[in-house]
Write a protein that holds these residues in place. Structure first.
Motif, PDB file in Angstrom:
ATOM      1  N   ASN A 287      18.469  11.973 -19.446  1.00 17.27           N
ATOM      2  CA  ASN A 287      17.191  11.355 -19.790  1.00 17.27           C
ATOM      3  C   ASN A 287      16.286  11.407 -18.562  1.00 17.27           C
ATOM      4  OD1 ASN A 287      17.916  10.287 -22.516  1.00 17.27           O
ATOM      5  ND2 ASN A 287      19.491   9.253 -21.272  1.00 17.27           N
ATOM      6  N   VAL A 288      15.002  11.572 -18.836  1.00 14.98           N
ATOM      7  CA  VAL A 288      14.078  11.757 -17.720  1.00 14.98           C
ATOM      8  C   VAL A 288      12.834  10.892 -17.903  1.00 14.98           C
ATOM      9  CG1 VAL A 288      12.407  13.429 -16.843  1.00 14.98           C
ATOM     10  CG2 VAL A 288      14.813  14.061 -16.986  1.00 14.98           C
ATOM     11  N   LYS A 289      12.421  10.259 -16.811  1.00 16.10           N
ATOM     12  CA  LYS A 289      11.105   9.605 -16.780  1.00 16.10           C
ATOM     13  C   LYS A 289      10.357  10.202 -15.597  1.00 16.10           C
ATOM     14  CE  LYS A 289      12.938   5.344 -18.762  1.00 16.10           C
ATOM     15  NZ  LYS A 289      13.269   3.901 -18.571  1.00 16.10           N
ATOM     16  N   VAL A 290       9.143  10.637 -15.833  1.00 15.19           N
ATOM     17  CA  VAL A 290       8.366  11.264 -14.761  1.00 15.19           C
ATOM     18  C   VAL A 290       7.182  10.351 -14.434  1.00 15.19           C
ATOM     19  CG1 VAL A 290       6.970  13.261 -14.113  1.00 15.19           C
ATOM     20  CG2 VAL A 290       9.014  13.581 -15.537  1.00 15.19           C
ATOM     21  N   LEU A 291       7.011  10.050 -13.165  1.00  9.76           N
ATOM     22  CA  LEU A 291       5.890   9.192 -12.744  1.00  9.76           C
ATOM     23  C   LEU A 291       5.251   9.838 -11.521  1.00  9.76           C
ATOM     24  CD1 LEU A 291       4.405   6.462 -13.188  1.00  9.76           C
ATOM     25  CD2 LEU A 291       5.996   5.461 -11.522  1.00  9.76           C
ATOM     26  N   ILE A 292       3.996  10.282 -11.705  1.00 14.55           N
ATOM     27  CA  ILE A 292       3.329  11.017 -10.626  1.00 14.55           C
ATOM     28  C   ILE A 292       2.029  10.296 -10.277  1.00 14.55           C
ATOM     29  CG2 ILE A 292       2.371  13.254  -9.956  1.00 14.55           C
ATOM     30  CD1 ILE A 292       4.324  14.505 -11.951  1.00 14.55           C
ATOM     31  N   GLU A 293       1.869  10.018  -8.995  1.00 13.12           N
ATOM     32  CA  GLU A 293       0.708   9.204  -8.603  1.00 13.12           C
ATOM     33  C   GLU A 293      -0.386  10.040  -7.929  1.00 13.12           C
ATOM     34  OE1 GLU A 293       0.560   6.639  -5.246  1.00 13.12           O
ATOM     35  OE2 GLU A 293       2.479   7.325  -4.443  1.00 13.12           O
ATOM     36  N   GLY A 294      -1.533   9.407  -7.739  1.00 15.82           N
ATOM     37  CA  GLY A 294      -2.689  10.119  -7.217  1.00 15.82           C
ATOM     38  C   GLY A 294      -3.298   9.488  -5.981  1.00 15.82           C
ATOM     39  N   GLU A 295      -2.549   8.637  -5.296  1.00 15.38           N
ATOM     40  CA  GLU A 295      -3.130   8.048  -4.080  1.00 15.38           C
ATOM     41  C   GLU A 295      -2.104   7.872  -2.980  1.00 15.38           C
ATOM     42  OE1 GLU A 295      -5.222   4.690  -6.087  1.00 15.38           O
ATOM     43  OE2 GLU A 295      -3.425   3.502  -5.673  1.00 15.38           O
ATOM     44  N   GLU A 296      -1.096   8.753  -2.974  1.00 15.67           N
ATOM     45  CA  GLU A 296      -0.067   8.660  -1.936  1.00 15.67           C
ATOM     46  C   GLU A 296      -0.673   8.894  -0.568  1.00 15.67           C
ATOM     47  OE1 GLU A 296       3.421   9.535   0.607  1.00 15.67           O
ATOM     48  OE2 GLU A 296       1.707  10.848   0.274  1.00 15.67           O
ATOM     49  N   GLU A 297      -1.650   9.800  -0.474  1.00 19.08           N
ATOM     50  CA  GLU A 297      -2.249  10.145   0.817  1.00 19.08           C
ATOM     51  C   GLU A 297      -3.357   9.182   1.211  1.00 19.08           C
ATOM     52  OE1 GLU A 297      -0.630  12.079   2.422  1.00 19.08           O
ATOM     53  OE2 GLU A 297       0.082  13.819   1.315  1.00 19.08           O
ATOM     54  N   ALA A 298      -3.631   8.202   0.375  1.00 17.88           N
ATOM     55  CA  ALA A 298      -4.721   7.276   0.682  1.00 17.88           C
ATOM     56  C   ALA A 298      -4.206   5.848   0.770  1.00 17.88           C
ATOM     57  CB  ALA A 298      -5.801   7.385  -0.384  1.00 17.88           C
ATOM     58  N   GLY A 299      -2.889   5.716   0.852  1.00 13.68           N
ATOM     59  CA  GLY A 299      -2.321   4.371   0.985  1.00 13.68           C
ATOM     60  C   GLY A 299      -2.625   3.476  -0.195  1.00 13.68           C
ATOM     61  N   GLY A 300      -2.880   4.079  -1.357  1.00  9.99           N
ATOM     62  CA  GLY A 300      -3.247   3.299  -2.536  1.00  9.99           C
ATOM     63  C   GLY A 300      -2.088   2.448  -3.025  1.00  9.99           C
ATOM     64  N   GLU A 301      -2.427   1.404  -3.746  1.00  7.20           N
ATOM     65  CA  GLU A 301      -1.404   0.465  -4.166  1.00  7.20           C
ATOM     66  C   GLU A 301      -1.179   0.455  -5.668  1.00  7.20           C
ATOM     67  OE1 GLU A 301      -2.921  -3.019  -2.308  1.00  7.20           O
ATOM     68  OE2 GLU A 301      -2.353  -2.264  -0.321  1.00  7.20           O
ATOM     69  N   ALA A 302      -1.815   1.394  -6.389  1.00 12.16           N
ATOM     70  CA  ALA A 302      -1.718   1.385  -7.847  1.00 12.16           C
ATOM     71  C   ALA A 302      -0.263   1.521  -8.293  1.00 12.16           C
ATOM     72  CB  ALA A 302      -2.565   2.514  -8.433  1.00 12.16           C
ATOM     73  N   ILE A 303       0.465   2.451  -7.695  1.00 14.48           N
ATOM     74  CA  ILE A 303       1.829   2.679  -8.173  1.00 14.48           C
ATOM     75  C   ILE A 303       2.730   1.499  -7.830  1.00 14.48           C
ATOM     76  CG2 ILE A 303       2.691   3.914  -6.124  1.00 14.48           C
ATOM     77  CD1 ILE A 303       4.134   5.786  -8.201  1.00 14.48           C
ATOM     78  N   GLU A 304       2.472   0.878  -6.698  1.00 12.07           N
ATOM     79  CA  GLU A 304       3.274  -0.281  -6.310  1.00 12.07           C
ATOM     80  C   GLU A 304       3.129  -1.372  -7.368  1.00 12.07           C
ATOM     81  OE1 GLU A 304       2.677  -1.569  -2.260  1.00 12.07           O
ATOM     82  OE2 GLU A 304       3.368  -3.589  -2.738  1.00 12.07           O
ATOM     83  N   ARG A 305       1.872  -1.630  -7.737  1.00  9.33           N
ATOM     84  CA  ARG A 305       1.622  -2.643  -8.754  1.00  9.33           C
ATOM     85  C   ARG A 305       2.288  -2.255 -10.075  1.00  9.33           C
ATOM     86  NH1 ARG A 305      -3.871  -2.738  -8.610  1.00  9.33           N
ATOM     87  NH2 ARG A 305      -3.648  -3.355  -6.435  1.00  9.33           N
TER      88      ARG A 305
END
Lengths: 459, 459
Positions: B149-167
Motif C-alpha cells: 500500500n502506498v501513500k504519496v505526500l509531496i510538498e511545495g515549500e521545503e526550500e522555504a522553511g514552510g510549515e504547511a506540511i508540518e501542520r
C-alpha cells in the motif's frame, strides 16, 4: 556699520525674493552625481551655474568637460594689487532615497516656516549660491568692481567621490593660483552662532574581501568543515575595534597629535549639549572612547566604521548558504598627523593578522583624502571672523568638523592655500537624508557675510 | 536476478527517454518557493505532479490548498494485508542566483554528458520523480497492482522553511498512518556506492537584529560617538565561535551524544577522501574542530554558520553611512540529543551577553527542525539494503548526513514511522548552487531501486 555693509544689506533686502527664486530654480534640477541616469541634469546644473557667473560679470566663464562630471570656472582678475580668492563649491547632490520619507518632493523646493526644503538646499547648492550672490552684490554696489580678485571653481561630483577636480587642480596650479580659498560647505553648531571651521578629518575608505570556497556551499552538507567568509569577516571587524570603541590596530594612534590645552579649553565653552546631540542622532547612548570629550571624539580623534557587509543571503526567508565570498566597506577618519598611506599599511597588516585560517583576505583602498588643520591666525581668517561678527553681532566660534572635504587638503598641499571654511548649515539640516533644508535667514546671512569677508580682505 | 527485477529493468530501458522528457517538463516549471512572484509556477508544478500520480493510477489524488504552498497527495491502498509505505518528496526548488554562473539556463533542462542540468534536477524534482516512476513501473509490470500500500505526500515549500506540511501531518495522523516512510532527498558519497542515511542533523535558523540610532548617520559627523550596529553585529558573531571554529555558547555542547566506538569504526571505512572533499568545495583548507574526524564534523557535530548580514551600504562606490539597523541570519545544525528550544535559549542569552553598549539586540527563531537517528536494523531498511545491493552490485554504506530534513523527524515523532532515506544525489550535484545537476544513471538506478524496495517490502 561700515558704509559698504549698509549697501550690501540694502541690496540683499531689495533682491531677496529673486535670490530665493533663482536658488529654487537650481534646486529643481536633480543633479544627482552618483546616478548615471542624471547625467543630463548634471550638465543642466553646470550650465545654470555658469550662466549665473556670466550674468554677474565674471570673465572666462566656462563649463570644463572632464572624464567625470564637468567643472564650472569663472574669474575676475581686475583688482590690481589686491589678493586673489579661490571660491569653491559643488553643484551636485546626494541621491534622495528613501524618497517616501520626504514631506515635500526633493526636487520641488518648498518653503515651510523659515526653512527651504529640497535636496541640495544646504549641501551645497544653497551655500555656493550664497557665495555667487555675494559676488553679485559687490559688483552691483561698486560700479562693477570687486574688492579682490576672484577665481570660482565649482565641481559636479563631490557627492560621488569623483576625481575630476583633483586631477584639474594638480594639472592647472597656475590657473588656480590664489592667496586664499573660500569654501562654504560646512556648518554652524547652532542658529545664531557663526562658526569658522579650522580643522577637518581626513578619510581612508577601504574594501575588505574575504574568500573561502570556490563556490557557495550548503551549510547542511559542509557546515563543520567549510570556512565561512562572513564569519571570518566578523572576526576581522570585531578585532579592529574593541567593545569600548578603541581601534586595536597596532600603531594606529601613534601619530595622533594631541589637542592642545588651549584648544580643549576653547571647546569646553562651545554650546553643544549632549542631550541635544543624542536627540539629533535618535540614539539612547553614545559609543566610543569615553575618556575623551564628545567634541574631541567627533573632531580630533580618528575613527573606524564599517558601512556595509555583502555576501550570502539577506532576503526574506531562510537560505542556508555558506558564501564563497564576503566583502565589507570600512572607512577610517584620520586626524593630524596621521598619514593615510601609513595607516593603510597598518590597517592591511592588522586585517591580515586577524584573518582566520581557511580563507584569504584582500584589502583595497578605494578613496582617501587628507585632514586639514589651519592656523586660526591668518589674515584671511581674521577677515572672515570680522565679517561674521558684523553679521551675527557676536564673535564666531572656532570649530573643527569630523567630516572630510578632500579638496581643502588638496588646496593646501598643491596650491599652498589657506582655506576659509565659513559655513552656514545647521545640525538639523538633514544633509544626505530625507527633508534636507536650508535655514533661510542663514542663506541671507551667508550672502552678507561672504560679501563682508571679500570687502575686508580687499582693504 | 529476481523475476520482477528483470521486468523492472526492461520497462525502465524501454521507457527511459519518456521518463527523461517528462522530468524535463517538470524542471521547466520555475517553482521557486521562496519568491512570491513564482506562486503560479508553484501551482503549475503541483498540478503536474498530481497529473502524474493520476496517470499511473493512484486513488484520491488531490492538490491540497494550505496557508502556504499546496501539498500533493495520492494513495493506493488495495494491497490487503501488506505494509503501507508513505512516500515523501518536494516539488519546489531553490532560487537560482547568481544566475549568470549557470552554463545553461536553470529552467531549460539540458543534458551534457551523463548529467541533466537544471534547478531541481536532483533536489528534489529528479529524486521524487524517480519514486513516482517506480510506482508506474510496478503498476505497469504487475497488471495495475502495487506490491504494498502506498501513500504519496509531496510538498511545495521545503526550500522555504514552510510549515504547511508540518501542520498537515499533525492534523491528519490517521490519513497518513503507515508502516514506514520512503524519502529520496539525500545522497550517495560517490558514484557507484549506494547509501542508506540513518541520521540527519536538525536545524535552528535565527535572525539577529541590532538597532542603534533612530536613523542612518553620517560617519564624518557622528563617527566617534555613534553606535554602529554593523560593528556590534560583528562583535556578536565573532563571539559565537572562536577562530578555530568552536562554538562558544555556554552549555551548547552539553547534550551532544558522543559517536559510539562502533560507529566511528564504520565511518573509518567509508571512502570519503579529504582531497576530493576539498576539491568538491573548491577550498584550499578545512575549517572547524580539528580534534574530530571530517565525517564526524559533517554528520555528528553541531555547527553554527552566519548566512548573510544586511544593513548599511553595499553598492558600488563609497557611502559613509553608519546604519541605524543591521541584521544577520544565523543558523545552527543540531545533533542528538540537543533540544532546539533549549539551544535557542542558550543562543539568545549568549547574543545578549555579547552585545556591546549603545545598541539593542533582538533574536528571533525563524525555523527549526529536529535531528534524526534511526536504528539501522528495521525490516524496511533491510529491504532497502537488499534492493540497493541488487541494483549496484555491492552492499550499501550506512551513513549520516549533515543536512536537515525536518519532515523525517516529524514522521518519527508524530507518526512513529521509521524512515528509509535512500538518496541518489552525488557530492558534485551543486544543490542550491548554480549548475545543479542529476547524474542520469542515478535517475534510472533510483527508479529500479525504489521499485525493488517496494517489491521486497511486499514479499
Amino acid at each position: 556699520m561700515p558704509v559698504h555693509a549698509a549697501a550690501t544689506r540694502d541690496y540683499v533686502t531689495e533682491h531677496q525674493q529673486r535670490f530665493l527664486d533663482e536658488l529654487k530654480e537650481l534646486l529643481r534640477i536633480p543633479s544627482i552625481s552618483a546616478l548615471p541616469e542624471h547625467k543630463t541634469d548634471i550638465e543642466r546644473a553646470a550650465e545654470y551655474v555658469a550662466a549665473q557667473l556670466r550674468s554677474i560679470g565674471l570673465d572666462q566663464v566656462e563649463v570644463i568637460a572632464t572624464e567625470g562630471h564637468p567643472l564650472v570656472y569663472g574669474e575676475w582678475l581686475r583688482a590690481q594689487g589686491r589678493p586673489t580668492v579661490l571660491i569653491y563649491g559643488h553643484y551636485d547632490v546626494q541621491p534622495v532615497d528613501p524618497v517616501e520619507l520626504w514631506e515635500s518632493p526633493p526636487f520641488e523646493p518648498t518653503v515651510r516656516g523659515d526653512n527651504l526644503y529640497g535636496r541640495g538646499a544646504c549641501d551645497d547648492k544653497g551655500q555656493i549660491f550664497a557665495l555667487i550672490k555675494a559676488l553679485e552684490v559687490l559688483m552691483r554696489t561698486s560700479d562693477g568692481q570687486l574688492p579682490v580678485n576672484v577665481k570660482v571653481l565649482i565641481e559636479g561630483e563631490e557627492e560621488a567621490g569623483g576625481e575630476a577636480i583633483e586631477r584639474y587642480v594638480k594639472e592647472h596650479p597656475d590657473r588656480l593660483r590664489a592667496d586664499a580659498a573660500l569654501v562654504a560647505d560646512t556648518g554652524m553648531i547652532a542658529p545664531g552662532i557663526p562658526c569658522i571651521t579650522y580643522g577637518l578629518r581626513g578619510i581612508l575608505y577601504t574594501e575588505v574581501e574575504v574568500r573561502g570556497a570556490a563556490h557557495d556551499l550548503h551549510s547542511g552538507t559542509y557546515g563543520g568543515i567549510a570556512p565561512n567568509p562572513l564569519h571570518a569577516l566578523a572576526i576581522i571587524i570585531a578585532g579592529l575595534k574593541d567593545a569600548q570603541g578603541h581601534i586595536t590596530i597596532p600603531g594606529f594612534y601613534d601619530t595622533v597629535r594631541p589637542v592642545t590645552t588651549e584648544e580643549r579649553e576653547l571647546w569646553r565653552r562651545i554650546p553643544r549639549d549632549p542631550q541635544e546631540l543624542l536627540q539629533e542622532m535618535g540614539s539612547s547612548d553614545f559609543f566610543g572612547e569615553e575618556e575623551y570629550s564628545l567634541l574631541e571624539r567627533m573632531w580630533a580623534r580618528p575613527t573606524l566604521d564599517v558601512h556595509g557587509i555583502a555576501g550570502g543571503f539577506t532576503g526574506e526567508g531562510t537560505k542556508t548558504v555558506i558564501p564563497a565570498v564576503a566583502k565589507a566597506k570600512i572607512s577610517m577618519r584620520l586626524v593630524p598627523d596621521q598619514d593615510a598611506e601609513e595607516i593603510e599599511a597598518l590597517f592591511t597588516q592588522r586585517v591580515r593578522d586577524l584573518c582566520p585560517k581557511g580563507v584569504t583576505v584582500q584589502v583595497q583602498a578605494v578613496h582617501c583624502g587628507g585632514w586639514v588643520l589651519m592656523p586660526p591666525s591668518s589674515q584671511a581668517i581674521a577677515a572672515a571672523a570680522a565679517a561674521l561678527q558684523e553679521e551675527f553681532g557676536r564673535e564666531p566660534v572656532f570649530i573643527r568638523e569630523g567630516g572630510s572635504v578632500p579638496i581643502v587638503a588638496l588646496f593646501g598641499s598643491v596650491l599652498q592655500l589657506p582655506t576659509v571654511l565659513m559655513g552656514f548649515g545647521l545640525p538639523d539640516d538633514h544633509l544626505h537624508a530625507p527633508n534636507e533644508k536650508f535655514y533661510l535667514p542663514n542663506f541671507y546671512s551667508a550672502i552678507r557675510s561672504a560679501a563682508g569677508f571679500l570687502q575686508r580682505l580687499g582693504e
